[in-house]
Design an enzyme around this catalytic site. Structure first.
Site, PDB file in Angstrom:
ATOM      1  N   SER A  32      14.040 -68.765 -12.351  1.00 39.70           N
ATOM      2  CA  SER A  32      14.093 -69.847 -11.430  1.00 39.70           C
ATOM      3  C   SER A  32      14.102 -69.408  -9.866  1.00 39.70           C
ATOM      4  O   SER A  32      14.470 -68.417  -9.697  1.00 39.70           O
ATOM      5  CB  SER A  32      15.270 -70.946 -11.669  1.00 39.70           C
TER       6      SER A  32
HETATM    7  N1  SAH Z   1      17.918 -69.700 -15.895  1.00 37.61           N
HETATM    8  C1  SAH Z   1      16.780 -68.856 -16.104  1.00 37.61           C
HETATM    9  C2  SAH Z   1      15.552 -69.732 -16.372  1.00 37.61           C
HETATM   10  C3  SAH Z   1      14.417 -69.511 -17.203  1.00 37.61           C
HETATM   11  S1  SAH Z   1      13.132 -70.494 -17.624  1.00 37.61           S
HETATM   12  C4  SAH Z   1      16.387 -67.812 -15.092  1.00 37.61           C
HETATM   13  O1  SAH Z   1      16.675 -67.850 -14.043  1.00 37.61           O
HETATM   14  O2  SAH Z   1      15.582 -66.727 -15.501  1.00 37.61           O
HETATM   15  C5  SAH Z   1      13.945 -71.604 -18.928  1.00 37.61           C
HETATM   16  C6  SAH Z   1      14.311 -71.220 -20.147  1.00 37.61           C
HETATM   17  O3  SAH Z   1      14.747 -72.031 -20.975  1.00 37.61           O
HETATM   18  C7  SAH Z   1      13.002 -70.058 -20.677  1.00 37.61           C
HETATM   19  O4  SAH Z   1      13.675 -68.946 -20.904  1.00 37.61           O
HETATM   20  C8  SAH Z   1      13.123 -71.154 -21.983  1.00 37.61           C
HETATM   21  O5  SAH Z   1      12.721 -70.223 -23.118  1.00 37.61           O
HETATM   22  C9  SAH Z   1      14.262 -71.678 -22.203  1.00 37.61           C
HETATM   23  N2  SAH Z   1      14.559 -72.987 -23.006  1.00 37.61           N
HETATM   24  C10 SAH Z   1      13.790 -73.833 -22.844  1.00 37.61           C
HETATM   25  N3  SAH Z   1      13.951 -74.679 -24.099  1.00 37.61           N
HETATM   26  C11 SAH Z   1      14.977 -74.372 -24.470  1.00 37.61           C
HETATM   27  C12 SAH Z   1      15.917 -74.807 -25.571  1.00 37.61           C
HETATM   28  N4  SAH Z   1      15.763 -75.887 -26.270  1.00 37.61           N
HETATM   29  N5  SAH Z   1      17.028 -74.129 -25.789  1.00 37.61           N
HETATM   30  C13 SAH Z   1      17.365 -72.705 -25.221  1.00 37.61           C
HETATM   31  N6  SAH Z   1      16.527 -72.449 -24.100  1.00 37.61           N
HETATM   32  C14 SAH Z   1      15.288 -73.244 -23.949  1.00 37.61           C
END
Ligand code: SAH
Length: 235
Positions: A82
């Site tokens: 993010s």
């Molecule tokens: N907080 C993370 C954001 C990563 S992007 C960072 O700063 O790196 C969002 C993440 O949510 C991705 O890794 C994606 O695989 C995950 N995601 C999406 N849907 C999800 C779900 N239903 N359950 C768990 N993780 C999920």
């Protein structure tokens, strides 16, 4: 001293360890903090942590020159770490709206950057990820960095983490079309759910449980741009 301040102090060991790793990019981090302030982030604890935590440790080395730009960066599997502004904003909202920070659930571990920021304020962070290689990579990384107050699981966060509920806060870092009802049922009294909602057009929502009632107040914060929340788990 506020509770958050004292938790911050409790966690300084983590900060020191992290500062010792990797290239020194303090100048870059100072610039990032300057920009976050310009964008309206004002919580001193949040600014301090984001100024100390080396974001380049959470992305691929080949992209590390982008680490202190205020943008989302690919982390593989069509996912992104993010944007620092949104990490700061969600963390600040959690600190301002939650009544206590003993147990917080993050949905979407991804790179572990937001997880690590949260770990500096929260007694125990629970974080779930649905993509197995991301889950494994980040679990290994957090262990290596000495972040001990984080529990990870490979699961579909649409269902929250019922075995560990209730939570004082839930922070969702992927956007569902609608708020998953299960998440509301895993909030403790006065807890908050911070969640982007929508398809093409997403809004950041803060949902606060009103005391012990099954009643919730919604606050719409601003438009945001997250990857979609998907169902199931995948290798
Ligand atoms: N907080 C993370 C954001 C990563 S992007 C960072 O700063 O790196 C969002 C993440 O949510 C991705 O890794 C994606 O695989 C995950 N995601 C999406 N849907 C999800 C779900 N239903 N359950 C768990 N993780 C999920």
């Amino acid at each position: 001293m506020t509770k958050v301040d004292s938790q911050l102090q409790d966690n300084t060991a983590n900060n020191i360890r992290l500062q010792g790793i990797g290239p020194t990019s303090k100048r870059w981090r100072d610039r990032l903090i300057h920009r976050l302030k310009e964008q309206g982030i004002s919580h001193p604890g949040v600014l301090s942590i984001m100024g100390h935590l080396p974001r380049h440790l959470f992305i691929d080395e080949a992209l590390s020159h982008l680490a202190y730009e205020d943008t989302a960066i690919p982390i593989g599997f069509k996912q992104t770490i993010s944007q620092p502004y949104i990490v700061a904003r969600m963390t600040e909202l959690l600190l301002l709206r939650a009544e206590k920070l003993d147990r917080v659930l993050e949905i979407g571990t991804g790179s572990g950057y937001q997880t690590t920021v949260l770990s500096q304020f929260v007694r125990t962070v629970y974080s779930v990820e649905r993509i197995e290689p991301l889950y494994e990579r980040t679990a290994e990384k957090l262990k290596r960095y000495g972040i001990r107050n984080v529990k990870l699981d490979l699961t579909d966060g649409t269902w929250g983490w019922p075995e560990k509920a209730p939570f004082d806060g839930i922070v969702v870092t992927a956007a569902p079309d609608e708020i998953p009802i299960e998440l509301l049922s895993q909030l403790s009294p006065d807890a908050v759910l911070i969640i982007p909602v929508g398809g093409q057009e997403q809004m950041l929502n803060v949902i606060k449980r009103v005391g012990e009632a099954e009643e919730f107040e919604r606050e719409v914060i601003e438009d945001v741009n997250f990857v979609p929340m998907l169902t199931g788990t995948t290798r």
